[in-house]
Design an enzyme around this catalytic site. Sequence first.
Site, PDB file in Angstrom:
ATOM      1  N   ASP A  75       0.974  -1.129   0.118  1.00  0.00           N
ATOM      2  CA  ASP A  75      -0.154  -0.027   0.032  1.00  0.00           C
ATOM      3  C   ASP A  75       1.130   1.217   0.014  1.00  0.00           C
ATOM      4  O   ASP A  75       1.345   1.622   0.774  1.00  0.00           O
ATOM      5  CB  ASP A  75      -0.951  -0.198   1.050  1.00  0.00           C
ATOM      6  CG  ASP A  75      -2.054   0.906   1.567  1.00  0.00           C
ATOM      7  OD1 ASP A  75      -1.686   2.310   0.653  1.00  0.00           O
ATOM      8  OD2 ASP A  75      -2.871   0.972   2.112  1.00  0.00           O
ATOM      9  N   HIS A  76       0.960   1.906  -0.973  1.00  0.00           N
ATOM     10  CA  HIS A  76       1.869   2.985  -1.149  1.00  0.00           C
ATOM     11  C   HIS A  76       1.587   4.210  -0.176  1.00  0.00           C
ATOM     12  O   HIS A  76       2.298   5.219  -0.307  1.00  0.00           O
ATOM     13  CB  HIS A  76       1.844   3.469  -2.787  1.00  0.00           C
ATOM     14  CG  HIS A  76       3.343   4.106  -3.136  1.00  0.00           C
ATOM     15  ND1 HIS A  76       4.105   4.683  -2.312  1.00  0.00           N
ATOM     16  CD2 HIS A  76       3.650   4.333  -4.416  1.00  0.00           C
ATOM     17  CE1 HIS A  76       5.208   4.876  -2.942  1.00  0.00           C
ATOM     18  NE2 HIS A  76       5.007   5.051  -4.252  1.00  0.00           N
TER      19      HIS A  76
END
Length: 594
Positions: free
Chosen positions: A566-567
């Site tokens: 999850d950036h």
Amino acid sequence: MSKEIRVPDLGGASDVEVIEIYVSEGDDIAAEDSILAMESDKASMDIPAPEGGRIKSIKVKVGDKLNEGDVIAELEEADAGDKADDEEDGTETDGDESGESADADESDRAEETPAPSRDSASRDSDGSEEQQAKESVERSADTGDEAGSTEVLTVPDLGDFGEVPVIEISVAIGDVIKPEDSLVVLESDKATMDVPASKGGKVVEILVAVNDKVKQGSPVVRIEVEGGGARSSDSEEKGKSDTGAAKDGGKSAERTSSAAAEKGESDEADSQRPEKAPKVRREATDGREPASSAVHAGPAVRKLARELGVKLESVEGSGPKQRILKEDLQDFVKSNMQAIGKAGSAGGGIRIASVPLPDFSQFGETSRQAMTKIQKLTAENMSRSWQTVPHVTQFDEADITELEDFRKAQKAAAERQNTKLTILPFLLKACAIALRRIPQFNVAQDFDRHELVHKDYVHIGMAVDTPSGLLVPVIRDVDQKSIWDIARECIELANKARDKKLKSSEMQGGCFTISSLGAIGGTAFTPIVNTPEVAILGVSRASIKPVYVEGSFQPRLMLPLSLSYDHRAVNGADAARFTSLLGELLGDIRHMLL
Ligand code: CAO
């Protein structure tokens, strides 16, 4: 200098109840602001301020029954300059005259009707509505000659209102209506009115459309009067006399309709009315949306509801007679927004977009099978994660040549321990160490509170492929367990998953997930993060590759790693560090001891 605000012409209606007062003493208001709402059986109307100023005193209360000319409030004029101008113009006079001035404003406003829709525009030009009414009556006459049984019901006297748009049609062709049933709902910027049927019968034609502008005498519907008592000439006369009676005698829609109802009762005879007329609003019978005229709400609230896209039928009214107040609408919108917010943050409310399906039978034989609970849940979880997590996947390879030699060397030891040692326990251990060393992977994100939740435990899920679908049992405290313990637990949990014996507690609490497709094949893939975790490791099949080591190519067993993250929680550099660390730990398992 103060001025009285009086009840304007109510179209002949009397003793109309005040149901809501919008202003308080001391309020500054502008011309046209609604001061209060009044409601009779058939119409609700907002009384607008004839001009701006400050409310000095309010002379009425909710529940009062008012008539034309009654004083509602005292208004302190806003601007002395204006007042002087008014005096010069002779418009500032006594209360009665100010009442007249309000009436004059009313009629001005009545002329300020919205631009007609294309449909109605063509009808409006050149007074063609009258023409249309005439044609309708003539049509009715034609039918009457043949059947001797149809009549056109028209709009009664609307008081001060000129042309008013139709906002709802309350009946459909084929409906059997009785006198007083609402035919259509009209709404100006100040009033919402039901147009009641002056007599009962079966609707055979609807002569208006939504957005059409109508006025007194406009044809609304043609009905077939049961028993066929009405002849064409009668119907024409009655159409005229309805209007005429309204003009001469009672000026209100109410009076006209009640007079008509009385007429209906006396001359059309009870025998013509169905013994038990079906409900005109048939929300329960044919699945059509209930007309919002079935709810009590003033024009201002209706307008606001339209602007907000709220269906008034969904709102619970807290006013007298369940009338919907502005506060009810606000509460409704607020609680809906909160519910949506909660559903979003709790992971609910994700809609799986359904793609329109063709008729597959045109291409060949098909059969259908219900989705399992696991498949449905997986679909929801995957959709939620796919829709909410900005995914990035980092690809890398780990040289597991020595690890594989070591693993194979433990085969006999594994058999002695009555277990099996695959690459997976080593991967779990390496990931546990990496999660400890790079803690930004071991978090959850609380967007409601704008906080990161740091976890001081390392529980790792492993994706297990089962006949009923994908399951992810969680191995707890992987960082504290030996490779043998992890290997045993992997087998135990995988078996439980395939035998449908996993408890829900055994699938909870994961910090990170490993999805291993190594036994099956593939070189890389992009796994979907198992939110609220922030990363997942995909493992593909290890293969021998030529690797350039110390000046020469050497055959090495390389394990493909695909780390999706999850950036929002993890940046690319951390992801590269994570897979490099895994490479280091798996390349030389002695590093796991450090
Ligand atoms: N490369 C080469 N060989 C591999 C390998 C890899 N990456 N991973 C496993 N193998 C080998 C094993 O070592 C084993 O060989 P041996 O019998 O010679 O030791 C063989 O493949 C079978 O392994 P396994 O599948 O029985 O055991 P595992 O520990 O590797 O995996 C489990 C267990 C439960 C993870 C696996 O059975 C499974 O269900 N995988 C599917 C996961 C899945 O569906 N993921 C997709 C989810 S959607 O994103």
